[in-house]
Write a protein that holds these residues in place. Structure first.
Motif, mmCIF file in Angstrom:
data_model
loop_
_atom_site.group_PDB
_atom_site.id
_atom_site.type_symbol
_atom_site.label_atom_id
_atom_site.label_comp_id
_atom_site.label_asym_id
_atom_site.label_seq_id
_atom_site.Cartn_x
_atom_site.Cartn_y
_atom_site.Cartn_z
ATOM 1 N N SER A 197 0.836 -1.195 0.000
ATOM 2 C CA SER A 197 0.000 0.000 0.000
ATOM 3 C C SER A 197 0.873 1.248 0.000
ATOM 4 O O SER A 197 1.922 1.274 0.649
ATOM 5 C CB SER A 197 -0.907 0.034 1.232
ATOM 6 N N LEU A 198 0.427 2.267 -0.701
ATOM 7 C CA LEU A 198 1.083 3.571 -0.682
ATOM 8 C C LEU A 198 0.193 4.492 0.143
ATOM 9 O O LEU A 198 -0.750 5.112 -0.363
ATOM 10 C CB LEU A 198 1.282 4.081 -2.116
ATOM 11 N N ARG A 199 0.488 4.529 1.445
ATOM 12 C CA ARG A 199 -0.428 5.135 2.413
ATOM 13 C C ARG A 199 -0.708 6.608 2.143
ATOM 14 O O ARG A 199 -1.838 7.076 2.360
ATOM 15 C CB ARG A 199 0.152 4.994 3.827
ATOM 16 N N ASN A 200 0.271 7.340 1.697
ATOM 17 C CA ASN A 200 0.065 8.775 1.519
ATOM 18 C C ASN A 200 -0.721 9.118 0.257
ATOM 19 O O ASN A 200 -1.130 10.274 0.075
ATOM 20 C CB ASN A 200 1.415 9.499 1.510
ATOM 21 N N LEU A 201 -0.953 8.133 -0.603
ATOM 22 C CA LEU A 201 -1.805 8.339 -1.779
ATOM 23 C C LEU A 201 -3.252 7.935 -1.521
ATOM 24 O O LEU A 201 -4.145 8.313 -2.274
ATOM 25 C CB LEU A 201 -1.268 7.546 -2.976
ATOM 26 N N ILE A 202 -3.472 7.149 -0.467
ATOM 27 C CA ILE A 202 -4.811 6.615 -0.215
ATOM 28 C C ILE A 202 -5.850 7.692 0.100
ATOM 29 O O ILE A 202 -6.948 7.686 -0.479
ATOM 30 C CB ILE A 202 -4.768 5.553 0.901
ATOM 31 N N PRO A 203 -5.573 8.643 1.012
ATOM 32 C CA PRO A 203 -6.639 9.605 1.358
ATOM 33 C C PRO A 203 -7.171 10.376 0.158
ATOM 34 O O PRO A 203 -8.390 10.573 0.028
ATOM 35 C CB PRO A 203 -5.940 10.538 2.363
#
Length: 335
Positions: A171-177
């Motif tokens: 997962s690319l957490r900072n792209l999720i929101p």
């Protein structure tokens, strides 16, 4: 029975692997690929099972099995859908985004449709173009189904599980929101997933496989240090029968579909979110959970997301200490 694929063409070449993962026998004279096996399971399974027994008794030619040489058991699949069996994980990750957990999440599983045209092996590197994207691993259990009828019940869905394995659902957490704010789900924030070298039939798991749940310790090491020792059978809110039935509510599921459990997650016995392994807890199967626990305790996270050069290992062992699925062992590299 344990099965794997060696690189050949787009869909790999099917092999049968010994229980100790030391040897393999070619299976392509019976059925060339994992997908073709799943398409005609009843026809090919008995022949492969006989081949597996012959391999175990040294009655046929065998070759050394090297996990690093295996590709994903299914290098591409007709479907890859990931669920939310461990609601504790969903709750912690939503807390990190400042979002509340609806009560319905405890009774109705979440599920997203991932990309299934590029499924990668357990030794393939995690390719990351930009460290600021917040790259995270997610250690999970997966099952592979045969054909599943529309509207199947959760109990009957268990009969359609053909294989079990592990996945790192990157997962690319900072792209999720930003993606979720559009109201249309994950795309760029979910790059290629990486699968264990070996998938196994449920009967090979013995008593560890009960009621659509796998009860073994999922071990995660980051840069050679224990990061997670989570118990997959505990706090599993939704078994795989429920997840499959959820997906099949309004459509049929084709043979070769991969269903994920979501990140394995445990609370501490006192109900708290859990402690790192270094502090005597079971740790975590993703970085986001540890960052959330740090935020609860200290007001901000301290553990960084993955950087270039970081090394990850995900594995599960049986009661005799033998690797069940082989290890997902990867380095993060600059894309």
């Amino acid at each position: 029975m344990k099965l794997a694929s060696l690189p050949q063409g787009r869909d790999g070449r099917l092999i049968v692997v010994s229980d100790d993962l030391a040897w393999y026998a070619d299976a392509d004279h019976i059925v060339p690929t994992m997908q073709e096996l799943l398409d005609q399971w009843d026809r090919h399974y008995p022949l492969l099972e006989a081949l597996s027994i012959e391999l175990a008794h040294g009655a046929i030619p065998r070759k050394r099995f090297h996990e690093r040489e295996a590709c994903a058991p299914l290098p591409r699949a007709f479907q890859w859908a990931d669920g939310s069996a461990y609601v504790n994980h969903v709750e912690l990750v939503r807390m990190a985004r400042g979002a509340q957990l609806p009560d319905s999440f405890w009774t109705d599983p979440l599920m997203y449709q991932g990309g299934s045209d590029d499924l990668r092996g357990g030794r393939d590197p995690i390719q990351l173009a930009d460290e600021s994207w917040g790259c995270d691993f997610e250690a999970e259990i997966v099952v592979v189904t045969g054909d599943v009828p529309q509207g199947v019940t959760a109990q009957d869905a268990l009969d359609h599980i053909r294989l079990v394995g592990l996945v790192n659902d990157v997962s690319l957490r900072n792209l999720i929101p930003g993606e979720l704010a559009k109201g249309f789900g994950f795309v760029q924030s979910k790059p290629a997933s990486h699968f264990s070298p070996v998938f196994v039939t449920p009967d090979s798991l013995g008593e560890a496989w009960q009621g659509g749940k796998l009860s073994q310790t999922l071990m995660v090491d980051l840069n050679g240090q224990p990061f997670g020792r989570v118990e997959a059978g505990e706090e599993c809110t939704f078994d795989f029968g429920v997840l499959i039935a959820h997906l099949a509510k309004t459509r049929r599921i084709g043979a070769g579909s991969i269903i994920g459990s979501g990140t394995v997650s445990n609370r501490d016995p006192d109900g708290s979110p859990g402690r790192p392994v270094a502090l005597g807890g079971r740790g975590y199967a993703c970085i986001a959970e540890q960052r959330m626990v740090e935020t609860i305790a200290d007001g901000q996270p301290h553990t960084p997301f993955l950087k270039w050069g970081d090394r990850l290992r995900i594995e599960m062992r049986d009661g005799r200490g033998r690797s069940i699925f082989g290890a997902i062992e990867q380095e993060v590299v600059r894309a």
